[in-house]
Design an enzyme around this catalytic site. Structure first.
Site, mmCIF file in Angstrom:
data_model
loop_
_atom_site.group_PDB
_atom_site.id
_atom_site.type_symbol
_atom_site.label_atom_id
_atom_site.label_comp_id
_atom_site.label_asym_id
_atom_site.label_seq_id
_atom_site.Cartn_x
_atom_site.Cartn_y
_atom_site.Cartn_z
ATOM 1 N N ASN A 153 110.804 41.631 116.564
ATOM 2 C CA ASN A 153 110.222 42.491 117.604
ATOM 3 C C ASN A 153 108.751 42.863 117.376
ATOM 4 O OD1 ASN A 153 111.080 44.115 115.495
ATOM 5 N ND2 ASN A 153 111.539 45.853 116.809
ATOM 6 N N GLU A 250 115.334 48.212 106.398
ATOM 7 C CA GLU A 250 114.920 48.863 107.655
ATOM 8 C C GLU A 250 115.795 48.283 108.756
ATOM 9 O OE1 GLU A 250 112.794 51.262 107.851
ATOM 10 O OE2 GLU A 250 111.870 51.182 105.876
ATOM 11 N N CYS A 284 113.235 49.409 117.293
ATOM 12 C CA CYS A 284 114.375 49.901 116.507
ATOM 13 C C CYS A 284 114.598 51.399 116.678
ATOM 14 C CB CYS A 284 114.180 49.558 115.039
ATOM 15 S SG CYS A 284 112.581 50.084 114.413
ATOM 16 N N GLU A 466 109.231 52.801 104.407
ATOM 17 C CA GLU A 466 107.973 52.046 104.450
ATOM 18 C C GLU A 466 106.871 53.016 104.857
ATOM 19 O OE1 GLU A 466 108.773 48.727 107.158
ATOM 20 O OE2 GLU A 466 109.188 47.449 105.439
HETATM 21 P P1 NDP Z 1 118.551 39.938 112.351
HETATM 22 O O1 NDP Z 1 119.290 40.794 111.412
HETATM 23 O O2 NDP Z 1 119.294 39.009 113.215
HETATM 24 O O3 NDP Z 1 117.462 39.059 111.595
HETATM 25 C C1 NDP Z 1 116.461 39.618 110.779
HETATM 26 C C2 NDP Z 1 115.937 38.580 109.814
HETATM 27 O O4 NDP Z 1 116.968 38.242 108.877
HETATM 28 C C3 NDP Z 1 115.526 37.269 110.475
HETATM 29 O O5 NDP Z 1 114.376 36.781 109.817
HETATM 30 C C4 NDP Z 1 116.739 36.405 110.218
HETATM 31 O O6 NDP Z 1 116.435 35.021 110.253
HETATM 32 C C5 NDP Z 1 117.111 36.834 108.816
HETATM 33 N N1 NDP Z 1 118.476 36.547 108.392
HETATM 34 C C6 NDP Z 1 119.556 36.242 109.145
HETATM 35 N N2 NDP Z 1 120.645 36.079 108.355
HETATM 36 C C7 NDP Z 1 120.237 36.268 107.071
HETATM 37 C C8 NDP Z 1 120.888 36.238 105.793
HETATM 38 N N3 NDP Z 1 122.185 35.994 105.681
HETATM 39 N N4 NDP Z 1 120.149 36.491 104.698
HETATM 40 C C9 NDP Z 1 118.829 36.782 104.791
HETATM 41 N N5 NDP Z 1 118.163 36.806 105.962
HETATM 42 C C10 NDP Z 1 118.848 36.568 107.098
HETATM 43 O O7 NDP Z 1 117.667 40.953 113.232
HETATM 44 P P2 NDP Z 1 116.836 40.638 114.529
HETATM 45 O O8 NDP Z 1 115.792 39.618 114.208
HETATM 46 O O9 NDP Z 1 117.778 40.417 115.666
HETATM 47 O O10 NDP Z 1 116.055 42.007 114.760
HETATM 48 C C11 NDP Z 1 116.534 43.052 115.535
HETATM 49 C C12 NDP Z 1 117.095 44.152 114.646
HETATM 50 O O11 NDP Z 1 116.083 44.616 113.771
HETATM 51 C C13 NDP Z 1 117.561 45.364 115.422
HETATM 52 O O12 NDP Z 1 118.797 45.796 114.928
HETATM 53 C C14 NDP Z 1 116.496 46.397 115.112
HETATM 54 O O13 NDP Z 1 116.936 47.724 115.215
HETATM 55 C C15 NDP Z 1 116.091 46.033 113.726
HETATM 56 N N6 NDP Z 1 114.760 46.533 113.397
HETATM 57 C C16 NDP Z 1 114.639 47.594 112.536
HETATM 58 C C17 NDP Z 1 113.409 48.149 112.259
HETATM 59 C C18 NDP Z 1 113.259 49.307 111.320
HETATM 60 O O14 NDP Z 1 112.141 49.554 110.865
HETATM 61 N N7 NDP Z 1 114.310 50.027 110.985
HETATM 62 C C19 NDP Z 1 112.186 47.619 112.877
HETATM 63 C C20 NDP Z 1 112.421 46.495 113.734
HETATM 64 C C21 NDP Z 1 113.665 45.982 113.991
HETATM 65 P P3 NDP Z 1 116.585 34.229 111.630
HETATM 66 O O15 NDP Z 1 115.805 34.955 112.660
HETATM 67 O O16 NDP Z 1 115.950 32.956 111.310
HETATM 68 O O17 NDP Z 1 118.042 34.177 111.918
#
Ligand code: NDP
Length: 496
Positions: A153, A250, A284, A466
């Site tokens: 995002n 996060e 998020c 963070e």
């Molecule tokens: P995901 O959990 O689907 O993916 C996050 C990252 O993890 C991606 O780079 C993904 O790779 C990678 N990933 C997937 N599976 C694994 C694994 N088994 N081991 C290690 N890495 C893995 O999240 P989204 O990308 O869908 O993001 C949206 C989410 O992020 C929402 O829930 C949102 O609330 C949260 N978020 C939280 C924030 C905060 O500061 N608290 C800020 C921004 C977002 P790939 O994309 O290649 O599958």
């Protein structure tokens, strides 16, 4: 189309050897914009080896010198703000009006903050005089090679929020962008290199969850900083725990926004809209559960519906556009299914929007992942749309009678990322905030997250923080040393 995206480690672009290629698309048009080459395990091993080789020298580089290099990167980011923002608009679908004022800016601010912090004693330890001739001193030392894994995002912002304190503290980083938004990776790596960050200190690895999984369990890694969904975070934390790695998590939220009865109507509506529709709701910390006093409900709904007309889906580069498409087809389908569930199963009242295709899609962009900003009212606490993170533009109005009731209901969630309150009586706002179970809270505003403010979730929304001064501590380990200056060594093994 952009050039094919390769890996970046040991100070240069490196060809991936997995043979796996994925495509990234512009969500506004659904057309492919770049091929991305995924890393093999051998590539990841090589990237980690390059970071390990860089670590001794980078960690021993005086903080002031590291700071100077990182500040150069800040200048480059700011000079190229609009150029980078345009790439982010293509990659994420977010309007240029947003990427050019938020994404790069807030990333560069954090890099500047941590560069300045380490240059001005932020890594200093403490000295304690234990006895007249005995002292304890502590030292903050870099951890080693760390992994950053980002969500889609806020691509470059997340990469900077992780790499800034990591590098400033003397660590090296392997960063894996989300597959959905990978284009910022090379840009940032090249800017760091141009600023003088030595080869191996900041590296980019592309790939899917399996690549992320390999990184998190790799024995060469000291820490994992992850941003993403709770379910993925649980896997990442479990994998990191096997090697006793430090983690920062996060994760997602389902945050409550409480409008107190004395809130001015315009402020209540503006706050609720910013908390739900900025970035098409893909934030998020979104305040998706909007608690409105019963006495204000009808006036609030009327003004909200009027102001929803100010949400404009225009061509992404149009400066007046303030609402883009969702980031991907998968996410689009997920958000629409929540909207449909809200109508058909939860039976909430649909006040605005819904899951039908929006009428106002800009010409030429009809295939993109555009949705209607949506408002449900008369929602209850047990509905799926009020309990699960939708991560889209769906505002749920939950009417309440008394403030203690609103607080109790607001806290009824496994998640605790953010919370906020709007009201005229500041003392009452502080009292409500003090009772809300969330790590990031706002009074009479929503969403601003400056470099100076530590942010991190409570409950299942995360571990650690963070940004802010506390953000630096997540990237160091402390060494405590006791120095005895008395001359003789105290011993129990003396002759009787
Ligand atoms: P995901 O959990 O689907 O993916 C996050 C990252 O993890 C991606 O780079 C993904 O790779 C990678 N990933 C997937 N599976 C694994 C694994 N088994 N081991 C290690 N890495 C893995 O999240 P989204 O990308 O869908 O993001 C949206 C989410 O992020 C929402 O829930 C949102 O609330 C949260 N978020 C939280 C924030 C905060 O500061 N608290 C800020 C921004 C977002 P790939 O994309 O290649 O599958």
């Amino acid at each position: 189309m952009y050039a094919a995206q390769q890996l970046y480690y040991n100070g240069r672009v490196q060809e991936a050897t997995s043979g796996k290629i994925f495509t990234t698309v512009d969500p506004a048009t659904a057309k492919p914009i770049a091929e991305v080459h995924a890393a093999s395990e051998r590539d990841i091993d090589s990237a980690i080896a390059s970071a390990q080789a860089a670590f001794p020298s980078w960690s021993q580089t005086p903080p002031l010198v590291r700071s100077r290099i990182l500040l150069k990167a800040v200048s480059l980011l700011r000079e190229r703000n609009d150029e980078i923002a345009k790439v982010e608009t293509h990659d994420t679908g977010k309007p240029f009006s947003e990427t050019s004022t938020v994404d790069v800016v807030t990333g560069a601010d954090v890099l500047e903050y941590f560069a300045n912090l380490v240059a001005s004693g932020g890594l200093n330890g403490e000295t304690t005089q234990l006895r007249p001739d005995a002292w304890i001193y502590t030292k903050k030392e870099a951890l080693g090679v760390c992994v950053g894994i980002g969500a889609w995002n806020y691509p470059i912002q997340i990469a900077l929020w992780k790499s800034a304190p990591c590098l400033a503290a003397g660590n090296c980083m392997i960063y894996k962008p989300s597959e959905v938004t990978p284009l910022h990776g090379q840009i940032l790596a090249k800017i760091y290199a141009e600023a003088g960050v030595p080869p191996g200190v900041f590296n980019i690895i592309h790939g899917d969850g399996a690549v992320g999984g390999y990184l998190t369990k790799h024995p060469g890694i000291s820490k994992v900083s992850f941003t993403g969904q709770v379910s993925t975070g649980q896997k990442v934390a479990a994998s990191a725990a096997g090697g006793m790695k430090y983690v920062t998590m996060e994760l997602g939220g389902k945050s409550p926004l409480i409008i107190l009865p004395d809130t001015e109507l315009e402020n209540a509506v503006d706050g609720a809209m910013m908390a739900n529709f900025f970035s098409t709701g893909q934030v998020c910390t979104n305040g998706t559960r909007v608690f409105v006093p019963r006495s204000m409900k009808s006036a609030f709904e009327k003004r909200l519906v009027e102001k929803m007309e100010y949400i404009r889906s225009l061509e992404p580069m149009d400066p007046n556009s303030n609402f883009g498409p969702l980031v991907s087809e998968t996410h689009y389908k997920k958000v629409l299914s929540y909207m449909q569930h809200g109508v058909e199963v939860d039976k909430a009242s649909l006040l605005y929007g819904g899951y039908s295709k929006p009428k106002a899609i800009p010409r030429g962009y009809e295939q993109g992942f555009w949705v209607q900003p949506t408002v449900f009212t008369n929602c209850t606490d047990s509905m799926k749309i009020t309990t699960e993170e939708i991560f889209g533009p769906v505002l749920c109005i939950l009417p309440y009678k008394t403030i203690p009731e609103a607080i109790e209901r607001a806290n009824k969630s496994k998640l605790g990322l953010a919370a906020g309150v709007f009201g005229k009586d500041l003392n009452q706002c502080h009292e409500v905030i003090s009772k809300l179970q969330a790590g990031i809270t706002w009074v009479n505003t929503w969403g601003e997250s400056p470099a100076e403010m530590s942010v991190g979730g409570w409950k299942q929304s995360g571990v650690g923080v963070e940004n802010g001064r506390r953000g630096l501590n997540a990237w160091v380990r402390e060494k405590s040393t006791l120095v005895e200056g008395g001359g003789a060594v105290g011993t129990v093994f003396a002759k009787l």
